[in-house]
Design an enzyme around this catalytic site. Sequence first.
Site, PDB file in Angstrom:
ATOM      1  N   GLY A   1      -5.269 -11.271  -6.155  1.00 20.96           N
ATOM      2  CA  GLY A   1      -5.993 -10.023  -5.923  1.00 20.96           C
ATOM      3  C   GLY A   1      -5.204  -8.732  -6.049  1.00 20.96           C
ATOM      4  O   GLY A   1      -5.554  -7.725  -5.419  1.00 20.96           O
TER       5      GLY A   1
ATOM      6  N   ASP B   1     -13.514  -2.413  -0.560  1.00 18.67           N
ATOM      7  CA  ASP B   1     -13.077  -3.718  -1.081  1.00 18.67           C
ATOM      8  C   ASP B   1     -13.980  -4.215  -2.210  1.00 18.67           C
ATOM      9  O   ASP B   1     -13.502  -4.735  -3.216  1.00 18.67           O
ATOM     10  CB  ASP B   1     -13.083  -4.773   0.039  1.00 18.67           C
TER      11      ASP B   1
ATOM     12  N   ALA C   1     -13.706 -10.715   4.738  1.00 19.68           N
ATOM     13  CA  ALA C   1     -13.353 -10.486   3.326  1.00 19.68           C
ATOM     14  C   ALA C   1     -14.572 -10.747   2.438  1.00 19.68           C
ATOM     15  O   ALA C   1     -14.848  -9.988   1.506  1.00 19.68           O
ATOM     16  CB  ALA C   1     -12.194 -11.393   2.927  1.00 19.68           C
TER      17      ALA C   1
ATOM     18  N   LYS D   1     -10.890  -5.290  10.527  1.00 22.20           N
ATOM     19  CA  LYS D   1     -11.952  -4.648   9.740  1.00 22.20           C
ATOM     20  C   LYS D   1     -13.285  -4.557  10.479  1.00 22.20           C
ATOM     21  O   LYS D   1     -14.010  -3.577  10.328  1.00 22.20           O
ATOM     22  CB  LYS D   1     -12.132  -5.374   8.406  1.00 22.20           C
TER      23      LYS D   1
ATOM     24  N   SER E   1       0.806  -1.228   0.000  1.00 23.78           N
ATOM     25  CA  SER E   1       0.000   0.000   0.000  1.00 23.78           C
ATOM     26  C   SER E   1       0.842   1.282   0.000  1.00 23.78           C
ATOM     27  O   SER E   1       0.484   2.240  -0.694  1.00 23.78           O
ATOM     28  CB  SER E   1      -0.989   0.002   1.174  1.00 23.78           C
TER      29      SER E   1
HETATM   30  P1  ATR Z   1     -11.373 -12.356   6.930  1.00 23.43           P
HETATM   31  O1  ATR Z   1     -11.722 -11.075   7.584  1.00 23.43           O
HETATM   32  O2  ATR Z   1     -10.095 -12.336   6.159  1.00 23.43           O
HETATM   33  O3  ATR Z   1     -12.465 -12.952   6.109  1.00 23.43           O
HETATM   34  P2  ATR Z   1     -12.041 -14.100   9.080  1.00 23.43           P
HETATM   35  O4  ATR Z   1     -13.226 -13.319   9.427  1.00 23.43           O
HETATM   36  O5  ATR Z   1     -11.193 -14.678  10.178  1.00 23.43           O
HETATM   37  O6  ATR Z   1     -11.028 -13.313   8.177  1.00 23.43           O
HETATM   38  O7  ATR Z   1     -12.508 -15.279   8.100  1.00 23.43           O
HETATM   39  C1  ATR Z   1     -11.597 -16.147   7.554  1.00 23.43           C
HETATM   40  C2  ATR Z   1     -12.345 -17.059   6.588  1.00 23.43           C
HETATM   41  O8  ATR Z   1     -11.420 -18.031   6.071  1.00 23.43           O
HETATM   42  C3  ATR Z   1     -13.462 -17.835   7.242  1.00 23.43           C
HETATM   43  O9  ATR Z   1     -14.460 -18.075   6.271  1.00 23.43           O
HETATM   44  C4  ATR Z   1     -12.742 -19.120   7.648  1.00 23.43           C
HETATM   45  O10 ATR Z   1     -13.597 -20.237   7.793  1.00 23.43           O
HETATM   46  P3  ATR Z   1     -14.347 -20.498   9.225  1.00 23.43           P
HETATM   47  O11 ATR Z   1     -15.480 -19.520   9.280  1.00 23.43           O
HETATM   48  O12 ATR Z   1     -14.772 -21.892   9.153  1.00 23.43           O
HETATM   49  O13 ATR Z   1     -13.305 -20.224  10.275  1.00 23.43           O
HETATM   50  C5  ATR Z   1     -11.865 -19.325   6.441  1.00 23.43           C
HETATM   51  N1  ATR Z   1     -10.684 -20.150   6.673  1.00 23.43           N
HETATM   52  C6  ATR Z   1      -9.584 -19.828   7.398  1.00 23.43           C
HETATM   53  N2  ATR Z   1      -8.676 -20.823   7.339  1.00 23.43           N
HETATM   54  C7  ATR Z   1      -9.208 -21.803   6.563  1.00 23.43           C
HETATM   55  C8  ATR Z   1      -8.766 -23.067   6.104  1.00 23.43           C
HETATM   56  N3  ATR Z   1      -7.558 -23.546   6.452  1.00 23.43           N
HETATM   57  N4  ATR Z   1      -9.580 -23.794   5.309  1.00 23.43           N
HETATM   58  C9  ATR Z   1     -10.785 -23.301   4.958  1.00 23.43           C
HETATM   59  N5  ATR Z   1     -11.276 -22.106   5.343  1.00 23.43           N
HETATM   60  C10 ATR Z   1     -10.493 -21.362   6.124  1.00 23.43           C
END
Ligand code: ATR
Length: 286
Positions: free
Chosen positions: A253, A116, A145, A79, A30
């Site tokens: 991205g 975003d 996200a 966020k 950034s």
């Molecule tokens: P962000 O703000 O980046 O979306 P987050 O709110 O912590 O971060 O969400 C991370 C997302 O990635 C969630 O959908 C998470 O799935 P869960 O809701 O089941 O936790 C997903 N995620 C993270 N690690 C993962 C993995 N190893 N395999 C599949 N999904 C994963």
Amino acid sequence: MSWPQQGGAAGEGKPDQYGLVGHPVSHSWSPFIHGMFAQSTAQNLSYRLFDIAPQDFRRDILQLFTGGVRGLNVTLPHKQAAADLVNELTPRATRAQAVNTIAFFEDTTLLGDNTDGVGLTVDLERNMKVALADKRVLMLGAGGAARGVLGPLLERELREVVIANRTSHKARSLAAEFADLGTISGCGFSEIGGPSYDLIINATSASLHGAMPSLPDGLVGEQTVCYDMAYGRAQTPFTAWATAQHAARACKGWGMLVEQAAESFLLWRGIRPNTRPVLDALAPHL
Ligand code: ATR
């Protein structure tokens, strides 16, 4: 509310301060992107990285603004905390309940926005020439996200959005939150149905940990565009999977990163920089 005081053209006095807060942030591009924007639009500003741990977020952010910072980008894991902190949310940030851009106004209002989703749709439509209307979209992930981009995507009159998540009830409740905007449903990874999708977006943080969710066969057809909201130099586990599945395109991205930054710059400075020179400058590094 009044527009943030602007330092004017480059070279006129002390630069206005902006930056990115996250944990971690050292990998961020950034400062490079906003540096190029500032130069091309002749805006006198500086852009720095602030690594802030979750427990210090509120205190440190308020200190930054009282110390003169005029705007911040917000990234993982803050966020949703940023949406709780600000005094006002734009309609798209309200929808997302997640903030990636904060502007500090002279009357001490902190405005939270989310750029975003528009960053993603501009990258898909303008840079990649992907038409979204009437398309079937599979969104992997149901965290911040995903919620940040669902509103602007659904505005494109998609035929259908399926949200699939490791924790399936989160996918179902996120789909319910956006059900007024289009045809949208949620499920677990093993329950994803075919036929193949036009667009598959990875909004999980799995790539960041070098992981790839295990998905059923038959989701990728010869027309499928696969887009990882994560970015890095090498292939991500998701883009590697998409390539192995013979997707039409497998992208990271970077374009979304640049376009969301341009929208943040617009909120702060009232001018949207041309993103093409930045995309061209990044291309040899990817
Ligand atoms: P962000 O703000 O980046 O979306 P987050 O709110 O912590 O971060 O969400 C991370 C997302 O990635 C969630 O959908 C998470 O799935 P869960 O809701 O089941 O936790 C997903 N995620 C993270 N690690 C993962 C993995 N190893 N395999 C599949 N999904 C994963």
